[in-house]
Scaffold this motif. Structure first.
Motif, short mmCIF file in Angstrom:
data_model
loop_
_atom_site.label_atom_id
_atom_site.label_comp_id
_atom_site.label_asym_id
_atom_site.label_seq_id
_atom_site.Cartn_x
_atom_site.Cartn_y
_atom_site.Cartn_z
N ARG A 27 -4.49 1.20 -4.82
CA ARG A 27 -3.18 1.78 -4.56
C ARG A 27 -2.88 1.58 -3.08
NH1 ARG A 27 -4.91 7.35 -7.30
NH2 ARG A 27 -6.73 6.70 -6.10
N VAL A 28 -1.87 0.79 -2.81
CA VAL A 28 -1.59 0.32 -1.45
C VAL A 28 -0.25 0.88 -0.98
CG1 VAL A 28 -1.15 -1.72 -0.01
CG2 VAL A 28 -2.94 -1.78 -1.78
N VAL A 29 -0.24 1.35 0.26
CA VAL A 29 0.99 1.78 0.92
C VAL A 29 1.19 0.91 2.15
CG1 VAL A 29 2.14 3.67 2.16
CG2 VAL A 29 0.80 4.16 0.10
N ALA A 30 2.42 0.42 2.35
CA ALA A 30 2.76 -0.40 3.51
C ALA A 30 3.89 0.28 4.27
CB ALA A 30 3.17 -1.80 3.09
N SER A 31 3.83 0.22 5.58
CA SER A 31 4.77 0.98 6.40
C SER A 31 6.17 0.39 6.41
CB SER A 31 4.23 1.08 7.84
OG SER A 31 4.02 -0.22 8.39
N VAL A 32 6.32 -0.86 6.81
CA VAL A 32 7.64 -1.47 7.00
C VAL A 32 7.77 -2.74 6.16
CG1 VAL A 32 8.01 -0.50 9.30
CG2 VAL A 32 6.81 -2.69 9.06
N LYS A 33 8.98 -3.23 6.01
CA LYS A 33 9.25 -4.31 5.08
C LYS A 33 8.44 -5.60 5.33
CE LYS A 33 13.88 -3.25 3.30
NZ LYS A 33 15.30 -3.67 3.32
N PRO A 34 8.32 -6.09 6.57
CA PRO A 34 7.53 -7.31 6.76
C PRO A 34 6.07 -7.13 6.37
CG PRO A 34 8.98 -6.96 8.63
CD PRO A 34 9.02 -5.70 7.82
N VAL A 35 5.49 -5.97 6.66
CA VAL A 35 4.11 -5.68 6.27
C VAL A 35 4.01 -5.61 4.75
CG1 VAL A 35 2.29 -3.92 6.34
CG2 VAL A 35 3.53 -4.53 8.43
#
Length: 321
Positions: A27-35
């Protein structure tokens, strides 16, 4: 039901309960759109749900002033991996990572091996020594941490060579948590690295004819783009896009525009543009729009390349027109 069918059903149930179970994808969370875009590219074909990886700063929201929603807090509390750039770009995440995501693997991408961080510059008219025309931008040590984090420009993905370093670090984390899908992650990484090399060459060709043309940006988010392609950014209206610059800074920057012969002043799609008119009025500078994070683009694996191409064409169109 015949005895044969009963035996067949019993056999299937036995296999279902005794066969080794395959672990779910991380389960992955990414901060901002490019990441998020890079993470989504790496996770293609790996048991993704509709919201895995989960994006926090969506739409036109800014990481400089973002507030977590309850659904974001829930995602962080359940995350196996969190990808973010670091505290300079995403200050809103510092406390939640320590409290909500204590069980997650936190990957601070500004510290990715092979990534070359750049120092923040002062807003307004930059000194000649800040120019990238000499090929020596203000590089920071490759390993950063502690108090030095406050001096780092977090928009490192705007250099595709840094995006490659980020992708490698992200793939390593995914493989560590999901070794059953290691081959898929490695294949996706190899394809992503090839596409980033091709994108880098494409953007270099687009920007080479305008590399000597001076310009001004809304906030200092494009240092890495300038450094990679030897562009002549001469100033920014503000360091923090949430803080309106004072009259003295605007006067200084207007003088810089006139003295340097800046060709363009670039706004950003999610921020106030009235200041751009004040600065260009009475000068030869034109207006353009650059977007460091993909505010108006749909999130997903294609966002990164779309964003980089759009910025390259915006620069070439305004500076070369």
């Amino acid at each position: 039901m015949s005895p044969f069918r009963i035996l067949s059903l019993v056999a299937l149930l036995w296999l279902a309960f005794t066969a080794p179970s395959r672990a779910d994808a991380p389960r992955v969370v990414a901060s901002v759109k490019p990441v998020h875009s890079l993470a989504a590219a790496l996770m293609q074909g790996v048991g993704q749900g509709g919201n895995n990886p989960k994006l926090l700063v969506d739409g036109t929201a800014s990481p400089h002033s973002f507030s977590l929603k309850p659904s974001d807090a829930s995602a962080l509390s359940q995350a196996d991996i969190v990808f973010w750039m670091g505290p300079t770009l995403e200050p809103f995440l510092v406390k939640p990572l320590a409290s909500l995501a204590r069980g997650a693997h936190i990957v601070t991408l500004i510290e990715a091996p092979g990534l070359h961080p750049l120092a923040l510059r002062s807003a307004g008219a930059w000194a000649d020594g800040d120019s990238n025309q000499d090929g020596h931008p203000h590089l920071l040590p490759a390993v950063v941490g502690g108090a030095a984090d406050n001096q780092i420009d977090g928009h490192a993905w705007l250099d595709p060579t840094n995006a490659k370093a980020m992708a490698r670090a992200m793939a390593d984390a995914l493989i560590q948590h999901d070794p059953a899908d290691a081959a898929r992650y490695r294949d996706n990484l190899a394809a992503l690295l090839r596409s980033l090399d091709a994108l880098d060459a494409e953007i270099g060709a687009i920007l080479a004819p305008v590399s000597a043309k001076p310009f001004v940006v809304f906030h200092d988010a494009f240092h890495y783009l300038e450094a990679r392609y030897r562009l002549d950014g001469v100033g920014a209206i503000t360091l923090n896009p949430e803080v309106r610059p004072g009259a003295a800074r605007l006067s200084q920057l207007r003088a810089r525009i006139q003295a340097s012969g800046a060709t363009c002043v670039f706004a950003e799609p999610q921020f106030e543009t009235a200041l751009i008119g004040t600065l260009v009025d009475g000068t030869q500078a034109k207006r353009g729009v650059l977007d460091p994070e993909g505010a108006l683009l749909p999130a997903g694996p294609d966002l990164y390349a779309t964003l980089m191409r759009a910025n390259a064409h915006a620069l070439a169109g305004c500076l070369g027109g």
